[in-house]
Design an enzyme around this catalytic site. Structure first.
Site, PDB file in Angstrom:
ATOM      1  N   LYS A 121       0.853  -1.199   0.000  1.00 57.96           N
ATOM      2  CA  LYS A 121       0.000   0.000   0.000  1.00 57.96           C
ATOM      3  C   LYS A 121       0.882   1.239   0.000  1.00 57.96           C
ATOM      4  CE  LYS A 121      -3.723  -2.523   2.219  1.00 57.96           C
ATOM      5  NZ  LYS A 121      -4.322  -2.927   3.497  1.00 57.96           N
ATOM      6  N   GLN A 163      -4.319  -2.298   9.704  1.00 53.73           N
ATOM      7  CA  GLN A 163      -4.200  -3.594   9.026  1.00 53.73           C
ATOM      8  C   GLN A 163      -4.798  -4.703   9.899  1.00 53.73           C
ATOM      9  OE1 GLN A 163      -2.992  -4.014   5.788  1.00 53.73           O
ATOM     10  NE2 GLN A 163      -3.784  -6.065   6.068  1.00 53.73           N
ATOM     11  N   ASP A 195     -10.912   2.554   4.487  1.00 57.91           N
ATOM     12  CA  ASP A 195     -11.195   1.128   4.298  1.00 57.91           C
ATOM     13  C   ASP A 195     -12.703   0.882   4.224  1.00 57.91           C
ATOM     14  OD1 ASP A 195      -9.016  -0.525   3.942  1.00 57.91           O
ATOM     15  OD2 ASP A 195      -8.527  -0.641   6.077  1.00 57.91           O
TER      16      ASP A 195
END
Ligand code: NAP
Length: 298
Positions: free
Chosen positions: A52, A96, A119
């Site tokens: 990312k 994460q 997200d």
């Protein structure tokens, strides 16, 4: 049969984003900033966070990484999130997953400000998406919608079957496909492990979206001639042909299903590459305050 080339579509998205970032900088603006939080040293999670960061660099975003130890407390993580929530120079925050067992994932997801939740996991974003309000849509369902749109696949009035109802893939994509939008406006059936007559239902689909997590479960008998097939699954299969000793396969038996499909996503190179592209789109939107212009959650 046409292959839906996720790699090429995601590269196209990245070029568009780079061009937009260049314009922002030319106008003396600030580059979008994505902050990633990693808890622990899980190698797969480290690779995801690294990838990312690389993608951010490629399009001209700023990225920053916050590493916590697996032994750090839930409170330590909440404090890091709070710090980033309040940092005016941070546009998007990702934590994460998965997290160590002593940390409550739901609590963490809800600690990220909805305006920075690129997200799309916060219940406010999930809820807004479900009722058709502007929202950050999570990477995989958003990526699937982008693939359909950019491949110019008509979804209106089509019979869409989604196999899988997880909160990160099946459920949101089924909502998006039934939304009064383009792409969308499909008639959607959601199947899961308790579904009876799966083959009968799936073989009626004009668009079949498969997110089951079972290697090559969907065979040609389950697919209608001319269907559009989106395979979300990713699995490692031992292979002597590959240096790595394994090859990647999906939830769909590609060799036989591709002979019947009009369009199909390969594994790898279909849905997978779209997830980072979707995250970049969301981060750009966050920096432009596109979703929450009034900052009602500040
Ligand atoms: P998940 O949380 O395990 O959900 C699987 C879903 O499939 C569940 O709803 C389950 O039903 C249903 N299911 C399982 N076996 C079934 C069967 N025999 N018949 C019908 N339905 C069945 O998985 P997920 O997180 O959605 O992920 C699905 C796959 O996509 C995995 O292979 C994952 O690795 C992959 N994935 C890929 C990407 C990407 O970037 N390409 C992103 C995310 C996930 P119940 O609800 O009844 O249990």
């Amino acid at each position: 049969m046409k292959i839906i080339d996720g790699k090429s579509i995601s590269n196209q998205i990245k070029s568009e984003i780079s061009a937009e970032v260049a314009k922002i900088i030319d106008n003396n603006g600030r580059a979008p900033h994505l902050a990633s939080i990693l808890v622990g040293e899980d190698p797969a999670s480290q690779t995801y966070v690294e990838n990312k960061a690389k993608a951010c660099k490629k399009v001209g975003f700023v990225s920053s990484k916050y590493n916590l130890s697996a032994k750090d407390s839930e409170n330590d993580l909440l404090e890091t999130i709070e710090f980033l929530n309040n940092d005016q120079n941070v546009d998007g925050i990702i934590v994460q997953l998965p997290l160590p067992e002593h940390i409550d994932e739901k609590k963490i997801i809800q600690a990220v400000k909805p305006e920075k939740d690129v997200d799309g996991f916060h219940p406010i974003n999930a809820g807004r998406m479900a009722i058709g309000l502007p929202a950050y849509i999570s990477a995989t369902p958003f990526g699937i919608m982008q693939l359909l749109q950019r491949s110019e696949i008509e979804t209106k009035g089509k019979n869409c079957v989604v196999i899988g109802r997880s909160n990160i893939v099946g459920r949101p994509v089924s909502i998006l496909m039934s939304q009064n939008a383009d792409p969308g406006n499909a008639t959607v059936t959601v199947c899961h492990s308790k579904t009876k007559n799966l083959q009968e239902i799936s073989s009626n689909a004009d668009i079949l979206i498969v997110a089951i997590g079972k290697p090559e479960l969907v065979n040609a008998d389950m697919v209608k001639q001319g269907a559009v097939v989106i395979d979300v699954g990713i699995h490692r299969k031992p292979s002597t042909e590959k240096k790595s000793g394994f090859k990647l396969i999906g939830d769909v038996k590609f060799d036989e299903v591709s002979k019947k499909a009009s369009y199909i996503t390969p594994v790898p190179g279909g849905v997978g590459p779209m997830t980072i592209a979707s995250l970049l789109i969301n981060t750009l939107k966050a920096s432009k305050k596109e979703i929450y212009p009034q900052t009602e959650h500040n």
